[in-house]
Design a protein around this motif. Structure first.
Motif, PDB file in Angstrom:
ATOM      1  N   LYS A  30       0.831  -1.208   0.000  1.00 13.22           N
ATOM      2  CA  LYS A  30       0.000   0.000   0.000  1.00 13.22           C
ATOM      3  C   LYS A  30       0.866   1.259   0.000  1.00 13.22           C
ATOM      4  O   LYS A  30       0.519   2.262  -0.642  1.00 13.22           O
ATOM      5  CB  LYS A  30      -0.933   0.005   1.207  1.00 13.22           C
ATOM      6  N   ALA A  31       1.981   1.206   0.699  1.00 14.48           N
ATOM      7  CA  ALA A  31       2.891   2.355   0.735  1.00 14.48           C
ATOM      8  C   ALA A  31       3.471   2.618  -0.659  1.00 14.48           C
ATOM      9  O   ALA A  31       3.485   3.761  -1.126  1.00 14.48           O
ATOM     10  CB  ALA A  31       4.013   2.107   1.742  1.00 14.48           C
ATOM     11  N   LYS A  32       3.937   1.576  -1.319  1.00 16.84           N
ATOM     12  CA  LYS A  32       4.488   1.722  -2.675  1.00 16.84           C
ATOM     13  C   LYS A  32       3.428   2.256  -3.635  1.00 16.84           C
ATOM     14  O   LYS A  32       3.703   3.140  -4.456  1.00 16.84           O
ATOM     15  CB  LYS A  32       5.015   0.378  -3.191  1.00 16.84           C
ATOM     16  N   GLU A  33       2.232   1.715  -3.513  1.00 17.55           N
ATOM     17  CA  GLU A  33       1.129   2.141  -4.383  1.00 17.55           C
ATOM     18  C   GLU A  33       0.816   3.629  -4.170  1.00 17.55           C
ATOM     19  O   GLU A  33       0.619   4.374  -5.129  1.00 17.55           O
ATOM     20  CB  GLU A  33      -0.107   1.293  -4.074  1.00 17.55           C
ATOM     21  N   ALA A  34       0.787   4.059  -2.916  1.00 19.37           N
ATOM     22  CA  ALA A  34       0.504   5.463  -2.604  1.00 19.37           C
ATOM     23  C   ALA A  34       1.592   6.379  -3.157  1.00 19.37           C
ATOM     24  O   ALA A  34       1.300   7.441  -3.713  1.00 19.37           O
ATOM     25  CB  ALA A  34       0.367   5.653  -1.097  1.00 19.37           C
ATOM     26  N   PHE A  87       7.590  12.540   0.724  1.00 13.35           N
ATOM     27  CA  PHE A  87       8.030  12.404   2.114  1.00 13.35           C
ATOM     28  C   PHE A  87       7.387  11.190   2.781  1.00 13.35           C
ATOM     29  O   PHE A  87       6.236  10.866   2.507  1.00 13.35           O
ATOM     30  CB  PHE A  87       7.663  13.667   2.912  1.00 13.35           C
ATOM     31  N   VAL A  88       8.137  10.568   3.686  1.00 17.47           N
ATOM     32  CA  VAL A  88       7.655   9.398   4.409  1.00 17.47           C
ATOM     33  C   VAL A  88       6.384   9.750   5.190  1.00 17.47           C
ATOM     34  O   VAL A  88       5.440   8.963   5.228  1.00 17.47           O
ATOM     35  CB  VAL A  88       8.741   8.836   5.357  1.00 17.47           C
ATOM     36  N   GLU A  89       6.340  10.936   5.776  1.00 18.72           N
ATOM     37  CA  GLU A  89       5.155  11.371   6.536  1.00 18.72           C
ATOM     38  C   GLU A  89       3.895  11.307   5.668  1.00 18.72           C
ATOM     39  O   GLU A  89       2.825  10.940   6.148  1.00 18.72           O
ATOM     40  CB  GLU A  89       5.342  12.800   7.048  1.00 18.72           C
ATOM     41  N   ASP A  90       4.034  11.685   4.401  1.00 19.80           N
ATOM     42  CA  ASP A  90       2.887  11.639   3.488  1.00 19.80           C
ATOM     43  C   ASP A  90       2.459  10.203   3.217  1.00 19.80           C
ATOM     44  O   ASP A  90       1.272   9.914   3.098  1.00 19.80           O
ATOM     45  CB  ASP A  90       3.221  12.334   2.168  1.00 19.80           C
ATOM     46  N   VAL A  91       3.427   9.310   3.123  1.00 22.45           N
ATOM     47  CA  VAL A  91       3.120   7.892   2.892  1.00 22.45           C
ATOM     48  C   VAL A  91       2.288   7.360   4.055  1.00 22.45           C
ATOM     49  O   VAL A  91       1.270   6.703   3.849  1.00 22.45           O
ATOM     50  CB  VAL A  91       4.414   7.058   2.726  1.00 22.45           C
ATOM     51  N   VAL A  92       2.713   7.659   5.261  1.00 22.76           N
ATOM     52  CA  VAL A  92       2.016   7.177   6.460  1.00 22.76           C
ATOM     53  C   VAL A  92       0.563   7.662   6.459  1.00 22.76           C
ATOM     54  O   VAL A  92      -0.343   6.922   6.851  1.00 22.76           O
ATOM     55  CB  VAL A  92       2.747   7.622   7.747  1.00 22.76           C
ATOM     56  N   ALA A  93       0.334   8.870   5.976  1.00 26.32           N
ATOM     57  CA  ALA A  93      -1.028   9.422   5.949  1.00 26.32           C
ATOM     58  C   ALA A  93      -1.963   8.605   5.055  1.00 26.32           C
ATOM     59  O   ALA A  93      -3.173   8.591   5.272  1.00 26.32           O
ATOM     60  CB  ALA A  93      -0.994  10.870   5.478  1.00 26.32           C
ATOM     61  N   SER A 138      15.870  -0.004   7.762  1.00 29.26           N
ATOM     62  CA  SER A 138      15.407  -1.323   7.313  1.00 29.26           C
ATOM     63  C   SER A 138      15.380  -1.328   5.787  1.00 29.26           C
ATOM     64  O   SER A 138      15.264  -0.269   5.152  1.00 29.26           O
ATOM     65  CB  SER A 138      14.013  -1.629   7.861  1.00 29.26           C
ATOM     66  N   ASN A 139      15.512  -2.492   5.202  1.00 26.58           N
ATOM     67  CA  ASN A 139      15.493  -2.598   3.741  1.00 26.58           C
ATOM     68  C   ASN A 139      14.197  -2.057   3.157  1.00 26.58           C
ATOM     69  O   ASN A 139      14.203  -1.389   2.118  1.00 26.58           O
ATOM     70  CB  ASN A 139      15.704  -4.053   3.293  1.00 26.58           C
ATOM     71  N   GLU A 140      13.085  -2.341   3.828  1.00 21.95           N
ATOM     72  CA  GLU A 140      11.784  -1.887   3.325  1.00 21.95           C
ATOM     73  C   GLU A 140      11.674  -0.359   3.345  1.00 21.95           C
ATOM     74  O   GLU A 140      11.229   0.243   2.368  1.00 21.95           O
ATOM     75  CB  GLU A 140      10.633  -2.489   4.151  1.00 21.95           C
ATOM     76  N   LEU A 141      12.103   0.256   4.445  1.00 25.60           N
ATOM     77  CA  LEU A 141      12.037   1.718   4.526  1.00 25.60           C
ATOM     78  C   LEU A 141      12.983   2.340   3.507  1.00 25.60           C
ATOM     79  O   LEU A 141      12.644   3.333   2.866  1.00 25.60           O
ATOM     80  CB  LEU A 141      12.350   2.210   5.937  1.00 25.60           C
ATOM     81  N   ASN A 142      14.158   1.762   3.357  1.00 23.56           N
ATOM     82  CA  ASN A 142      15.093   2.268   2.347  1.00 23.56           C
ATOM     83  C   ASN A 142      14.509   2.152   0.939  1.00 23.56           C
ATOM     84  O   ASN A 142      14.700   3.032   0.106  1.00 23.56           O
ATOM     85  CB  ASN A 142      16.435   1.542   2.431  1.00 23.56           C
ATOM     86  N   GLU A 143      13.786   1.085   0.674  1.00 22.31           N
ATOM     87  CA  GLU A 143      13.133   0.905  -0.622  1.00 22.31           C
ATOM     88  C   GLU A 143      12.083   1.997  -0.849  1.00 22.31           C
ATOM     89  O   GLU A 143      11.998   2.574  -1.937  1.00 22.31           O
ATOM     90  CB  GLU A 143      12.478  -0.484  -0.672  1.00 22.31           C
ATOM     91  N   LEU A 144      11.306   2.312   0.189  1.00 23.57           N
ATOM     92  CA  LEU A 144      10.306   3.375   0.085  1.00 23.57           C
ATOM     93  C   LEU A 144      10.987   4.729  -0.123  1.00 23.57           C
ATOM     94  O   LEU A 144      10.544   5.544  -0.939  1.00 23.57           O
ATOM     95  CB  LEU A 144       9.419   3.412   1.329  1.00 23.57           C
ATOM     96  N   LYS A 145      12.080   4.964   0.596  1.00 24.76           N
ATOM     97  CA  LYS A 145      12.813   6.226   0.446  1.00 24.76           C
ATOM     98  C   LYS A 145      13.379   6.378  -0.965  1.00 24.76           C
ATOM     99  O   LYS A 145      13.423   7.489  -1.504  1.00 24.76           O
ATOM    100  CB  LYS A 145      13.935   6.322   1.485  1.00 24.76           C
TER     101      LYS A 145
END
Length: 125
Positions: free
Chosen positions: A11-15, A23-29, A46-53
């Motif tokens: 869902k984070a990647k899709e958003a 920004f990560v804050e926007d993803v969380v929203a 973490s690998n996942e957070l780095n991937e999102l970044k």
């Protein structure tokens, strides 16, 4: 409430892709969890957070390139000047600046263009 880590990541990647987030804050929203829960599932480094970044950075770079391209093609002097300041060498920036600071023997000197012209005119006499 328990969350599925894979679902949250998906869902984070899709958003990020759908809404062109930066920004990560926007993803969380856009996720169905609170910020502390998000960081519990995706801790710093973490690998996942780095991937999102990386996806967020990709969006930022694409936007910057797009904006600079528009500024280059624009007839607006303000946009062209902004682009020139972004791509200039330090020497070119000094020539473009209406005011600049130089450090000489750890003393800051503030020189305006008007003062520089006045000084130049006086030194020629």
């Amino acid at each position: 409430m328990a969350y599925n880590k894979k679902d949250l990541l998906s869902k984070a990647k899709e958003a990020i892709e759908k809404h062109k987030l930066f920004f990560v804050e926007d993803v969380v929203a856009f996720l169905p969890c609170a910020k502390p829960t998000f960081y519990e599932y995706f801790p710093a480094e973490s690998n996942e957070l780095n991937e999102l970044k990386e996806l967020l950075e990709k969006n930022r770079v694409e936007l910057k390139v797009s904006m600079r391209s528009k500024w280059y093609k624009s007839n607006s002097p303000a946009l062209q000047m902004a682009l020139m300041k972004l791509i200039s060498t330090p020497e070119e920036l000094k020539k473009l600046a209406m005011q600049y600071q130089e450090s000489e023997n750890n003393h800051k000197v503030n020189i305006s263009l008007k003062d520089a012209i006045k000084f130049s005119d006086n030194s020629e006499s």
